[in-house]
Design a protein around this motif. Structure first.
Motif, short mmCIF file in Angstrom:
data_model
loop_
_atom_site.label_atom_id
_atom_site.label_comp_id
_atom_site.label_asym_id
_atom_site.label_seq_id
_atom_site.Cartn_x
_atom_site.Cartn_y
_atom_site.Cartn_z
N TYR A 121 29.33 40.30 42.62
CA TYR A 121 29.98 40.80 43.83
C TYR A 121 31.11 39.85 44.16
O TYR A 121 30.94 38.63 44.11
CB TYR A 121 29.00 40.85 45.01
N LEU A 122 32.28 40.41 44.48
CA LEU A 122 33.40 39.60 44.95
C LEU A 122 33.97 40.21 46.22
O LEU A 122 34.09 41.44 46.32
CB LEU A 122 34.52 39.53 43.90
N PRO A 123 34.34 39.37 47.19
CA PRO A 123 34.98 39.90 48.39
C PRO A 123 36.48 40.09 48.15
O PRO A 123 37.32 39.59 48.89
CB PRO A 123 34.69 38.79 49.42
N HIS A 124 36.80 40.77 47.05
CA HIS A 124 38.19 40.97 46.63
C HIS A 124 38.34 42.39 46.10
O HIS A 124 37.37 43.12 45.93
CB HIS A 124 38.58 39.98 45.53
N ASP A 125 39.58 42.77 45.77
CA ASP A 125 39.84 44.10 45.23
C ASP A 125 39.49 44.18 43.74
O ASP A 125 39.13 43.18 43.11
CB ASP A 125 41.28 44.52 45.49
N GLU A 126 39.64 45.40 43.20
CA GLU A 126 39.26 45.63 41.80
C GLU A 126 40.10 44.83 40.83
O GLU A 126 39.61 44.40 39.78
CB GLU A 126 39.39 47.12 41.47
N GLU A 127 41.37 44.62 41.15
CA GLU A 127 42.25 43.85 40.27
C GLU A 127 41.75 42.41 40.11
O GLU A 127 41.70 41.88 39.00
CB GLU A 127 43.69 43.86 40.78
N LYS A 128 41.35 41.81 41.21
CA LYS A 128 40.79 40.45 41.15
C LYS A 128 39.50 40.46 40.33
O LYS A 128 39.26 39.54 39.54
CB LYS A 128 40.52 39.94 42.57
N MET A 129 38.68 41.49 40.49
CA MET A 129 37.43 41.60 39.72
C MET A 129 37.76 41.66 38.23
O MET A 129 37.14 40.96 37.42
CB MET A 129 36.62 42.82 40.15
N ARG A 130 38.74 42.47 37.85
CA ARG A 130 39.11 42.58 36.44
C ARG A 130 39.55 41.22 35.89
O ARG A 130 39.18 40.84 34.78
CB ARG A 130 40.22 43.61 36.24
N ARG A 131 40.34 40.49 36.66
CA ARG A 131 40.80 39.17 36.22
C ARG A 131 39.61 38.21 36.03
O ARG A 131 39.56 37.47 35.06
CB ARG A 131 41.81 38.58 37.21
N GLU A 132 38.68 38.25 36.98
CA GLU A 132 37.51 37.36 36.88
C GLU A 132 36.63 37.72 35.69
O GLU A 132 36.07 36.84 35.03
CB GLU A 132 36.71 37.37 38.18
#
Length: 168
Positions: A121-132
């Motif tokens: 879970y990230l308190p960020h958008d999908e783009e940030k999730m993809r980068r992580e």
């Protein structure tokens, strides 16, 4: 500090506080350890499925972006059957530890959901999730090469392993 960095630090402190509450219950030691294990994976930064669900439910009530990824390691059973359970355990440990690090750095929450399934879970958008998730793949690959060198003499199967299971 930016607002996001401050929020990440606050979230981390809340998670540490929640984690510590479970460690100081006045119950017999074995039961206390069992309860702690229900909430946590071997890696302290990674929660069990139940604790992950509870923490994420709380986070979803907050305003802002939210992303959740379910990571299922592709062909893990085949990897385990080919190389054995010890290399399989090492692979899971690498993924779990690196996912925990990413969650902590990004202000998120990680869990080993079961078997070879991990969640983030990230308190960020999908783009940030993809980068992580891309960063997770890179870190796992780098760490695998180091682990392979360390275990070559101890694990004959390590010589044969070309890579760890991955996810898409």
């Amino acid at each position: 500090e930016t607002g996001d960095m401050q929020k990440a630090k606050e979230l981390h402190q809340q998670l540490v506080d929640l984690r510590n509450k479970g460690k100081h219950l006045s119950i017999p030691r074995k039961k206390q350890q069992s309860r702690w294990l229900l909430k946590h994976e071997k890696t302290p930064a990674v929660y069990g499925a139940r604790a992950f669900g509870e923490l994420v439910r709380q986070k979803l009530l907050e305003e802002g972006n939210h992303s959740i990824a379910m990571i299922d390691l592709d062909e893990f059973k085949k990897f385990n059957d080919t190389y054995g359970h010890i290399p399989g355990d090492i692979a899971l440990e690498i993924y779990t530890e690196e996912l925990g690090k990413i969650a902590e750095e990004a202000g998120g929450i990680a869990s080993r959901y079961g078997g070879e399934e991990l969640t983030l879970y990230l308190p960020h958008d999908e783009e940030k999730m993809r980068r992580e998730l891309g960063l997770l793949k890179l870190r796992v690959k780098t760490r695998f090469e180091k682990e392979k060198e360390m275990h070559n003499s101890k694990l004959p199967a390590a010589n044969k392993m070309k890579s760890l299971p991955t996810f898409s």
